[in-house]
Scaffold this motif. Structure first.
Motif, mmCIF file in Angstrom:
data_model
loop_
_atom_site.group_PDB
_atom_site.id
_atom_site.type_symbol
_atom_site.label_atom_id
_atom_site.label_comp_id
_atom_site.label_asym_id
_atom_site.label_seq_id
_atom_site.Cartn_x
_atom_site.Cartn_y
_atom_site.Cartn_z
ATOM 1 N N LEU A 14 39.508 36.868 39.509
ATOM 2 C CA LEU A 14 39.341 35.786 38.569
ATOM 3 C C LEU A 14 38.048 36.445 37.773
ATOM 4 O O LEU A 14 38.043 36.474 36.484
ATOM 5 C CB LEU A 14 38.875 34.427 39.086
ATOM 6 N N ILE A 15 36.928 36.808 38.709
ATOM 7 C CA ILE A 15 35.890 37.292 37.946
ATOM 8 C C ILE A 15 36.008 38.613 37.148
ATOM 9 O O ILE A 15 35.596 38.847 35.938
ATOM 10 C CB ILE A 15 34.674 37.434 39.045
ATOM 11 N N LEU A 16 36.656 39.392 37.599
ATOM 12 C CA LEU A 16 36.787 40.748 36.883
ATOM 13 C C LEU A 16 37.750 40.317 35.566
ATOM 14 O O LEU A 16 37.599 40.983 34.573
ATOM 15 C CB LEU A 16 37.669 41.834 37.748
ATOM 16 N N MET A 17 38.850 39.471 35.560
ATOM 17 C CA MET A 17 39.327 39.097 34.614
ATOM 18 C C MET A 17 38.715 38.425 33.568
ATOM 19 O O MET A 17 38.614 38.455 32.332
ATOM 20 C CB MET A 17 40.885 38.314 34.872
ATOM 21 N N GLY A 18 37.724 37.532 34.068
ATOM 22 C CA GLY A 18 36.899 36.798 33.349
ATOM 23 C C GLY A 18 36.033 37.455 32.511
ATOM 24 O O GLY A 18 35.726 37.418 31.127
#
Lengths: 258, 258
Positions: free
Chosen positions: A40-44
């Motif tokens: 989720l962080i990498l996509m964010g």
């Protein structure tokens, strides 16, 4: 150290259910959640810092960014966790788990629908409009979502309300599990296909492996590791939830939906 | 009609092993093989008719075409069938099945290595050279092949020669199965990623969904259906091979490798 061990390895569970060998279970669950949050962080970061952040119809190019973000939250992270709920909260009553399972997947579906609206808008409102549904990514993704919707409705009707007769439920369950896991793997595949085609479109120097290219490749790997951990937790027989006394009692009494 | 039924549904098997419910098994195997052959034909047509056919180093652009063709034959079709061999030839002695399983996967690996050589050559001999291993497709594919090679060697050492002690083999088997199936799904994912990126590169009017675009999308779907059928045959408990008397006898006598 003892606290860490007991936190990670379910010692109380072993005492309550001596027939289950849950060694390593809790550690794997925490690892799965950690990798899911990394996804989720990498996509964010990708959608916000590299791809310019978010808007709705006022800016179709930025509206697009909701698509990968919402799909990843709904069809990867929540979908995976919805599958795992029977393992993770194994001592809760089954009816509660079913309701939570249904609710999480409803949430995943709502996020996916908003995510689909974002990509259709970003195509249709572009000048000139971009055609929809022509790539392999879009075909695989659409199949995953249609399968998911069918699964949700048939799961609700079969297991929650009105609920099929026990014998029918028992024979439908493996089908529900097969297509549930299959839908999850299809969603994972669709996400990797989407990430790769976007990378080829927008990272013009992808072949020199710039920071954004590396970021995107590691995002893809993180999704694969998350999916592998979910599959490990779901397919390992000794991690399977075993019925607690209440489940059996309610089944015998013929109370529908337990 | 009776012949067709008996051909498709293993009636003899039911008589020999009354405890196994193999209804639909043979039909699913035939369907799996049919879809697998459709995959090979669609990939053959794409590389030959649409992409100009084959050459080796004399023409690096055409040498590339060996890459998708050999990878599909080795890492999808033969890999999938190698997994299925214990189900399909269920009444053969286990030692024979192990040797066939090892041989098929060795063949898959050799084809994959030639397929890798083809893509590296086509990049390195291009003027100017094209960088290697920068896309998500290449990362996922490389991981699948490295996992596959490790699996092959550890499977050989554990189950065939010299063979581990029975207790160690029993505990390694689920690991071998998990990473074997995981490697197959990784190879499937890598193939879809490769097909999609090639489509974006070479089908310049992909967004108008020309015949080649449709061809490529259906090729991707056929690979997904093949993988789903393989997974169905492998994960359905009632299709699992049950030991035949010889297996048990040889295990009890401690003959390694049975």
């Amino acid at each position: 150290m003892t606290e860490l061990r007991s936190f990670l390895f379910y010692p109380d569970m072993d005492q309550e259910f001596p027939q289950q060998n849950l060694e390593g279970f809790n550690l794997t669950v925490w690892l799965t959640e950690a990798v899911g949050i990394v996804v989720l962080i990498l996509m964010g970061i990708w959608t916000t810092l590299y791809r310019g952040g978010f808007a709705w119809r006022s800016n179709p190019a930025l509206e697009f960014n909701w698509h990968p973000l919402l799909m990843t939250i709904g069809m990867i992270f929540i979908y995976g966790n919805g599958i795992l709920i029977y393992r993770v909260f194994r001592v809760r009553r089954k009816r509660k788990l079913k309701i939570a399972h249904a609710f999480m997947h409803l949430l995943a579906f709502v996020l996916a629908v908003i995510g689909l609206q974002a990509v259709f808008d970003s195509h249709n409102l572009n000048v000139p409009p971009i055609p929809n549904l022509y790539t392999l990514h879009s075909w695989v993704g659409l199949i995953a979502i249609i399968m998911f919707a069918f699964q949700w409705v048939s799961g609700l009707v079969s297991f929650l309300y009105p609920g099929l007769h026990v014998s029918l439920r028992t024979s439908y369950l493996p089908v529900h599990v097969f297509f549930g896991v299959g839908g999850f793997l299809s969603a994972v595949t669709a996400s990797l296909l989407g990430i790769l085609e976007k990378a080829h479109w927008v990272i013009t120097d992808y072949k020199d492996l710039p920071v954004e290219g590396l970021h995107v490749n590691f995002l893809g790997l993180a999704i694969i590791i998350f999916a592998a951990l979910v599959m490990f937790l779901v397919t390992t027989p000794r991690f399977k939830r075993i019925s607690i006394p209440e489940d059996e009692l309610l089944l015998k009494e013929g109370i529908v939906g337990e």
